[in-house]
Scaffold this motif. Structure first.
Motif, PDB file in Angstrom:
ATOM      1  N   ARG A  92      -1.033   9.839 -19.255  1.00 52.94           N
ATOM      2  CA  ARG A  92       0.266   9.722 -18.465  1.00 52.94           C
ATOM      3  C   ARG A  92      -0.244   9.343 -17.094  1.00 52.94           C
ATOM      4  O   ARG A  92       0.212   8.388 -16.509  1.00 52.94           O
ATOM      5  CB  ARG A  92       1.480  10.553 -18.458  1.00 52.94           C
ATOM      6  N   PHE A  93      -1.093  10.241 -16.376  1.00 55.19           N
ATOM      7  CA  PHE A  93      -1.298  10.000 -15.022  1.00 55.19           C
ATOM      8  C   PHE A  93      -2.482   8.686 -15.033  1.00 55.19           C
ATOM      9  O   PHE A  93      -2.308   7.928 -14.061  1.00 55.19           O
ATOM     10  CB  PHE A  93      -2.208  11.161 -14.580  1.00 55.19           C
ATOM     11  N   LYS A 141      -6.448   2.228  -6.079  1.00 59.07           N
ATOM     12  CA  LYS A 141      -6.421   1.885  -4.753  1.00 59.07           C
ATOM     13  C   LYS A 141      -6.526   3.301  -3.917  1.00 59.07           C
ATOM     14  O   LYS A 141      -6.793   3.472  -3.088  1.00 59.07           O
ATOM     15  CB  LYS A 141      -5.133   1.261  -4.368  1.00 59.07           C
ATOM     16  N   ILE A 142      -5.697   4.163  -4.669  1.00 56.68           N
ATOM     17  CA  ILE A 142      -5.687   5.570  -3.580  1.00 56.68           C
ATOM     18  C   ILE A 142      -6.714   6.474  -4.792  1.00 56.68           C
ATOM     19  O   ILE A 142      -6.548   6.880  -5.759  1.00 56.68           O
ATOM     20  CB  ILE A 142      -4.228   6.093  -4.142  1.00 56.68           C
ATOM     21  N   ARG A 148      -1.842  15.003 -22.628  1.00 56.33           N
ATOM     22  CA  ARG A 148      -0.863  13.911 -22.465  1.00 56.33           C
ATOM     23  C   ARG A 148      -0.499  13.820 -21.014  1.00 56.33           C
ATOM     24  O   ARG A 148      -0.246  12.691 -20.444  1.00 56.33           O
ATOM     25  CB  ARG A 148       0.644  14.676 -23.166  1.00 56.33           C
ATOM     26  N   MET A 149      -0.701  14.993 -20.241  1.00 54.39           N
ATOM     27  CA  MET A 149      -0.435  14.617 -18.714  1.00 54.39           C
ATOM     28  C   MET A 149      -1.545  13.601 -18.229  1.00 54.39           C
ATOM     29  O   MET A 149      -1.365  13.056 -17.370  1.00 54.39           O
ATOM     30  CB  MET A 149      -0.615  16.004 -18.144  1.00 54.39           C
ATOM     31  N   GLU A 151       0.783  -1.326  -0.015  1.00 56.83           N
ATOM     32  CA  GLU A 151       0.100  -0.299  -0.065  1.00 56.83           C
ATOM     33  C   GLU A 151       0.858   1.132   0.035  1.00 56.83           C
ATOM     34  O   GLU A 151       0.656   2.206  -0.742  1.00 56.83           O
ATOM     35  CB  GLU A 151      -0.868  -0.068   1.466  1.00 56.83           C
ATOM     36  N   ARG A 210      -1.061   1.137 -14.161  1.00 57.33           N
ATOM     37  CA  ARG A 210       0.171   0.300 -13.830  1.00 57.33           C
ATOM     38  C   ARG A 210       0.483  -0.065 -12.296  1.00 57.33           C
ATOM     39  O   ARG A 210       0.664  -1.235 -12.191  1.00 57.33           O
ATOM     40  CB  ARG A 210       1.581   1.264 -14.383  1.00 57.33           C
ATOM     41  N   THR A 211       0.122   0.882 -11.482  1.00 61.11           N
ATOM     42  CA  THR A 211       0.121   0.756 -10.040  1.00 61.11           C
ATOM     43  C   THR A 211      -0.861  -0.531  -9.685  1.00 61.11           C
ATOM     44  O   THR A 211      -0.630  -1.264  -8.707  1.00 61.11           O
ATOM     45  CB  THR A 211      -0.036   2.025  -9.275  1.00 61.11           C
ATOM     46  N   THR A 260      -1.729  23.075 -17.126  1.00 61.61           N
ATOM     47  CA  THR A 260      -1.340  21.546 -16.692  1.00 61.61           C
ATOM     48  C   THR A 260      -0.562  21.566 -15.290  1.00 61.61           C
ATOM     49  O   THR A 260      -0.776  20.955 -14.403  1.00 61.61           O
ATOM     50  CB  THR A 260      -0.660  20.913 -17.836  1.00 61.61           C
ATOM     51  N   SER A 273      -0.384   5.655 -15.096  1.00 64.91           N
ATOM     52  CA  SER A 273       0.279   5.289 -13.971  1.00 64.91           C
ATOM     53  C   SER A 273      -0.625   4.698 -12.912  1.00 64.91           C
ATOM     54  O   SER A 273      -0.131   3.733 -12.501  1.00 64.91           O
ATOM     55  CB  SER A 273       0.916   6.791 -13.560  1.00 64.91           C
ATOM     56  N   LEU A 274      -1.814   5.330 -12.985  1.00 67.53           N
ATOM     57  CA  LEU A 274      -2.697   4.489 -12.056  1.00 67.53           C
ATOM     58  C   LEU A 274      -2.966   3.078 -12.272  1.00 67.53           C
ATOM     59  O   LEU A 274      -2.875   2.290 -11.527  1.00 67.53           O
ATOM     60  CB  LEU A 274      -3.868   5.103 -11.772  1.00 67.53           C
ATOM     61  N   TYR A 300      -2.923  14.078  -3.304  1.00 69.97           N
ATOM     62  CA  TYR A 300      -2.266  12.896  -3.126  1.00 69.97           C
ATOM     63  C   TYR A 300      -1.281  12.632  -1.899  1.00 69.97           C
ATOM     64  O   TYR A 300      -1.354  11.904  -1.154  1.00 69.97           O
ATOM     65  CB  TYR A 300      -1.482  12.203  -4.371  1.00 69.97           C
ATOM     66  N   ASP A 350       5.295   9.600  -9.645  1.00 69.28           N
ATOM     67  CA  ASP A 350       4.845   9.660 -10.996  1.00 69.28           C
ATOM     68  C   ASP A 350       4.225  11.074 -11.027  1.00 69.28           C
ATOM     69  O   ASP A 350       4.265  11.807 -12.140  1.00 69.28           O
ATOM     70  CB  ASP A 350       3.769   8.639 -11.276  1.00 69.28           C
ATOM     71  N   GLN A 356       2.897   6.398  -6.863  1.00 68.30           N
ATOM     72  CA  GLN A 356       1.939   7.454  -7.351  1.00 68.30           C
ATOM     73  C   GLN A 356       2.532   8.708  -7.251  1.00 68.30           C
ATOM     74  O   GLN A 356       2.424   9.729  -8.223  1.00 68.30           O
ATOM     75  CB  GLN A 356       0.776   7.026  -6.629  1.00 68.30           C
ATOM     76  N   LEU A 413       5.390  14.251 -13.618  1.00 73.93           N
ATOM     77  CA  LEU A 413       4.309  14.923 -14.525  1.00 73.93           C
ATOM     78  C   LEU A 413       4.617  16.519 -14.389  1.00 73.93           C
ATOM     79  O   LEU A 413       4.324  17.206 -15.040  1.00 73.93           O
ATOM     80  CB  LEU A 413       3.062  14.525 -14.162  1.00 73.93           C
ATOM     81  N   ASP A 456       2.765   1.595  -3.342  1.00 75.98           N
ATOM     82  CA  ASP A 456       1.818   2.023  -4.436  1.00 75.98           C
ATOM     83  C   ASP A 456       1.956   3.474  -4.270  1.00 75.98           C
ATOM     84  O   ASP A 456       1.854   4.326  -5.235  1.00 75.98           O
ATOM     85  CB  ASP A 456       0.624   1.374  -4.357  1.00 75.98           C
TER      86      ASP A 456
END
Lengths: 123, 135
Positions: B60-61, B130-131, B56-57, A17, B67-68, A43, B64-65, A54, A27, A24, A31, A20
Motif C-alpha cells: 500500500r505504501f 519525489k519525497i 500489505r502495508m 510539492e 500514485r503521488t 508493522t 501510494s508513492l 516523512y 497515506d 503522502q 497505514l 504531494d
C-alpha cells in the motif's frame, strides 16, 4: 478497510510539492491506523518510524520555504515552529509505549494534520 | 545459515523502500528459522500473520508513492502485489491445515518472487519518487 483520513484534493495549496507531501503523510497515517486496528506490532513500529522520517523531511522543506520567503537574511538561525513539532512529540511518546497509541491520539493526529494542511494555504 | 542474505546490490535507491524490503526478507528468515512453521505452533502462526500484515502495508505504501508520482505502471504493480498477497494468504491457509510440504515449497517461491519484483519492477519507479527521506 475505510480510510482513517480522506482528504484527496480537499486541502490543496498552490504548491504541488507541498500537496504531494501532505498526501503522502496522510497515506502513512492511514497505514498506521490500519496497523493499529490489526494489532500488528512489527508493522506499527515500522510505520511509526516512517511517519517520523516523512514528517521531519516535510517540516524541513516547509521551513526552508518560509525562511526563503520571509526572512532572506536570517541565514542558518533556526526557525521556531513549536506547534508544528507537537505531532512528532506525540509519536515519540507512543513509540516508547505502543499501548499509548489510542483512538484519542489518532484523533489528535488527524485534527493536527488537517489544521496543518489548512494553515499551509496561508504560507 | 540464513535462508536469505541481504546484499547491497538489492538496494534500489530509496532508503524507505530498501528498509521495508530488507525487513520483509528478514521476516521470511525468522519464519524459516522457526522451523518453516511446519508444526501448528503459535510462533509460526504469529509470524505468518506479521508477514501478511507487513507485506500489505509495504505494497500500500509503494502504491501510494506511485500514485503521488503519477507512475504509469501503477496498475501493473497493483496486480503483481495482489498476486503476491494471495501467495502469502495461501501460506497462511496451508499452515492452518498443517501442510509442511506446501510450506517448504512456498518459502523459496516467496523469496525469489519478491527479489525479482524488487530488482525488475521496483527499480523502475524509483526515479519518479519525489519525497525521499534519509534514515
Amino acid at each position: 478497510m475505510p480510510h482513517f483520513i480522506n482528504c484527496s484534493g480537499a486541502f490543496s495549496v498552490d504548491s504541488k510539492e507541498i500537496d504531494d507531501q501532505h498526501l503522502q503523510i496522510v497515506d502513512i497515517l492511514n497505514l498506521l491506523y490500519e496497523a493499529k486496528q490489526e494489532q500488528s506490532l512489527v508493522t506499527r513500529r515500522h510505520v511509526m518510524d516512517m511517519l517520523k522520517r516523512y514528517t521531519e523531511t516535510h517540516f524541513s522543506y516547509e521551513e526552508g520555504l518560509i525562511r526563503a520567503a520571509s526572512y532572506p537574511g536570517m541565514g542558518t538561525r533556526p526557525l521556531s515552529r513549536v506547534d508544528d513539532r507537537k505531532d512528532q512529540e506525540a509519536c515519540a511518546v507512543c513509540d516508547r509505549n505502543p499501548d499509548l497509541l489510542t483512538e484519542e491520539v489518532f484523533e489528535f493526529l488527524k485534527k493536527w494534520w488537517i489544521d496543518h494542511m489548512r494553515n499551509a494555504e496561508r504560507m | 545459515m540464513n535462508f536469505f542474505k541481504w546484499k547491497e546490490s538489492f538496494e534500489i535507491g530509496s532508503v524507505e523502500i530498501d528498509l521495508q524490503h530488507k525487513s520483509f526478507l528478514e521476516l521470511l528468515n525468522c519464519y524459516y528459522d522457526s522451523g518453516s512453521g511446519c508444526t501448528r505452533d503459535t510462533v509460526g502462526k504469529e509470524l505468518l500473520d506479521t508477514l501478511n500484515q507487513y507485506v500489505r502495508m509495504h505494497f500500500r505504501f509503494e502504491e501510494s508513492l506511485m500514485r503521488t508520482a503519477g507512475y504509469r505502471e501503477l496498475e501493473l504493480q497493483k496486480k503483481q502485489h495482489k498476486y503476491f498477497e494471495s501467495l502469502v494468504a495461501d501460506l497462511q491457509a496451508s499452515h492452518a491445515k498443517s501442510k509442511p510440504d506446501v510450506l517448504k515449497q512456498a518459502l523459496p517461491l516467496l523469496r525469489d518472487w519478491f527479489l525479482c519484483h524488487i530488482l525488475e519492477e521496483d527499480r523502475k519507479f524509483i526515479p519518479y519518487i519525489k519525497i525521499n527521506p534519509s534514515k
